[in-house]
Design an enzyme around this catalytic site. Structure first.
Site, PDB file in Angstrom:
ATOM      1  N   SER A 228     -21.906 -16.566   3.327  1.00  0.00           N
ATOM      2  CA  SER A 228     -21.610 -17.089   1.925  1.00  0.00           C
ATOM      3  C   SER A 228     -22.723 -18.073   1.399  1.00  0.00           C
ATOM      4  O   SER A 228     -23.927 -18.098   1.673  1.00  0.00           O
ATOM      5  CB  SER A 228     -20.256 -17.307   1.540  1.00  0.00           C
ATOM      6  N   ASP A 327     -17.431  -6.246  -1.096  1.00  0.00           N
ATOM      7  CA  ASP A 327     -17.095  -7.694  -1.346  1.00  0.00           C
ATOM      8  C   ASP A 327     -16.692  -7.820  -2.773  1.00  0.00           C
ATOM      9  O   ASP A 327     -17.601  -7.531  -3.591  1.00  0.00           O
ATOM     10  CB  ASP A 327     -18.590  -8.492  -0.862  1.00  0.00           C
ATOM     11  N   HIS A 359     -14.969 -10.216   1.163  1.00  0.00           N
ATOM     12  CA  HIS A 359     -15.876 -11.150   1.400  1.00  0.00           C
ATOM     13  C   HIS A 359     -15.631 -12.025   2.663  1.00  0.00           C
ATOM     14  O   HIS A 359     -16.578 -12.195   3.340  1.00  0.00           O
ATOM     15  CB  HIS A 359     -15.622 -12.244   0.267  1.00  0.00           C
TER      16      HIS A 359
HETATM   17  N1  LIG Z   1     -12.804 -19.823  -2.101  1.00  0.00           N
HETATM   18  C1  LIG Z   1     -13.696 -20.406  -2.733  1.00  0.00           C
HETATM   19  C2  LIG Z   1     -14.673 -19.408  -3.608  1.00  0.00           C
HETATM   20  C3  LIG Z   1     -15.738 -19.114  -2.822  1.00  0.00           C
HETATM   21  O1  LIG Z   1     -15.614 -19.219  -1.491  1.00  0.00           O
HETATM   22  C4  LIG Z   1     -16.695 -18.415  -3.271  1.00  0.00           C
HETATM   23  C5  LIG Z   1     -16.387 -17.469  -4.534  1.00  0.00           C
HETATM   24  C6  LIG Z   1     -17.439 -16.599  -5.167  1.00  0.00           C
HETATM   25  C7  LIG Z   1     -18.562 -16.479  -4.530  1.00  0.00           C
HETATM   26  C8  LIG Z   1     -18.968 -16.857  -3.370  1.00  0.00           C
HETATM   27  C9  LIG Z   1     -17.866 -17.902  -2.775  1.00  0.00           C
HETATM   28  N2  LIG Z   1     -18.249 -18.487  -1.357  1.00  0.00           N
HETATM   29  C10 LIG Z   1     -19.294 -18.671  -0.773  1.00  0.00           C
HETATM   30  O2  LIG Z   1     -19.684 -19.686  -0.116  1.00  0.00           O
HETATM   31  C11 LIG Z   1     -13.361 -21.376  -3.629  1.00  0.00           C
HETATM   32  O3  LIG Z   1     -12.177 -21.781  -3.442  1.00  0.00           O
HETATM   33  O4  LIG Z   1     -14.143 -21.946  -4.609  1.00  0.00           O
END
Ligand SMILES: N[C@@H](CC(=O)c1ccccc1NC=O)C(=O)O
Length: 381
Positions: A228, A327, A359
């Site tokens: 990510s 995802d 994801h």
């Molecule tokens: N769990 C994360 C959200 C997250 O990780 C995320 C959300 C949308 C697209 C990508 C994500 N993470 C990428 O590193 C949070 O709490 O902000």
């Protein structure tokens, strides 16, 4: 093939001193000619290990990783080793740390396992695998230890390979880095670990890699992977550090494995794919949190926007882009955009793989991720 393992502390070693656009495109061609650039070796000269480095390294004991079924020592782990000794302003931040795993099969004394007893990393054959976790630059529940299930599967695979001859893994590391504030972080109050803004994240990643390399790890041909936003950081790590106003020299990896990666934030926020449109505000919130309000910074920070990947990453040979079609947070279009960009502007060998699941499943489970990484490093032999 992947057995369930547990990680237990067997012995404590002596402690020294202190203690980018989201619009869909269809696939991309695989470039063939990765070989010619590999001749250009990395020129970063590694400073030698300082006394502070040695103290930082020795401040964390090795613990053994034991196979639950056979009772066999599979390897060794150090957790939360400070990679910027003393941390920023000598404050020793807990997120400026890394975890390291070594396969026992590659260390002296495998027959009667003993933790490596050296001021730096033992030199082993095989390649290093380094992982950068995700969590939108801010999730307090995701850190370097999230890689444990995968690392343990990798040690298991290394032990199996040892019995057949050669082990492709020299060592495994997972990096922490300072995070940006999270709206729902329960700690409250000020936490210098959670006030980061770009380029702090990439500055820490480069600092961690430089520390590992001063110890003798992750040099030569090695693999950098990230999940990510960790995939964003992995590509940022091979771009010129001057882009981020930094001068941290590292030996760059030859392979990047990007997992469910974010490669074009600006593109997503401007025009998310329709099925992901409900996430636009969340993306904008964490992007502002990590990069500030200047949209040109968002664009410049995205790896899908580097115009010439051949000159950007001369050591690069291979990129594996793994993405799940299920995802719910990151659209497949991010992989397609990155793949198209890389194949247009480089001769990298690009492989596209299905990650499977939602994801975070790939690192939570660890078996599929270990398989992907093991397969890629085995191909480097
Ligand atoms: N769990 C994360 C959200 C997250 O990780 C995320 C959300 C949308 C697209 C990508 C994500 N993470 C990428 O590193 C949070 O709490 O902000």
């Amino acid at each position: 093939m992947w057995r369930r393992l547990s990680q237990i502390v067997v012995k404590v070693r002596r402690r020294h001193g202190f203690d980018c656009s989201g619009s869909a495109s269809s696939g991309f061609p695989t470039a063939a000619g990765a070989q010619s650039k590999s001749d250009k070796t990395t020129t970063a000269t590694m400073p030698s290990l300082s006394e502070k480095d040695q103290l930082a390294w020795a401040s964390v004991p090795w613990t053994s990783v034991v196979d639950e079924e056979s009772g066999k020592v599979l390897g060794w782990r150090k957790s939360q080793v400070p990679y910027i000794p003393g941390g920023v302003d000598n404050s020793g931040l807990s997120l400026q740390t890394l975890d390291v795993w070594l396969p026992a099969s590659g260390t002296p004394g495998y027959a009667t396992p003993q933790a490596p007893d050296a001021p730096s990393l033992p030199s082993q054959s095989g390649h290093w695998i380094v992982y950068i976790h995700g969590g939108a630059w801010r999730d307090p529940m995701i850190d370097a230890s999230s890689f444990s299930p995968t690392a343990i599967n990798l040690l298991q695979a290394a032990a199996s390979s040892f019995s057949k001859g050669s082990v492709p893994i020299a060592g495994v590391a997972s990096l922490n880095y300072r995070l940006s504030p999270h709206p729902n972080h329960p700690t409250g109050g000020r936490d210098p670990n959670r006030e980061a803004r770009h380029p702090d994240h990439i500055s820490d990643v480069l600092g961690g890699l430089a520390f590992l390399q001063r110890l003798g790890g992750a040099t030569g041909s090695w693999l950098l992977s990230g999940h990510s936003c960790g995939a964003t950081l992995a590509f940022q790590a091979v771009m010129a550090p001057s882009r981020w106003g930094l001068d941290t020299a590292i030996v760059k990896p030859t392979v990047i494995v990007g997992l469910n990666g974010l490669y074009d934030l600006a593109g997503f926020i401007t025009m998310p794919p329709p099925e992901y449109a409900g996430l636009r505000d969340a993306y904008e919130e964490f992007t502002r949190g990590a990069f500030g309000d200047d949209k040109t910074v968002w664009k410049d920070a995205c790896p899908a926007t580097a115009d010439d990947w051949t000159s950007e990453w001369q050591e690069g040979k291979q990129v594996v882009l793994a993405q799940s079609r299920e995802d719910s947070l990151v659209p497949y279009a991010q992989l397609e955009k990155m793949g198209a960009y890389l194949s247009k502007s480089s001769s990298l060998n690009i492989r596209e793989m299905e990650a499977g699941g939602d994801h975070d499943d790939i690192w939570k489970k660890g078996d599929r991720l270990a398989e992907i990484l093991y397969d890629v490093v085995s191909g480097l032999m």
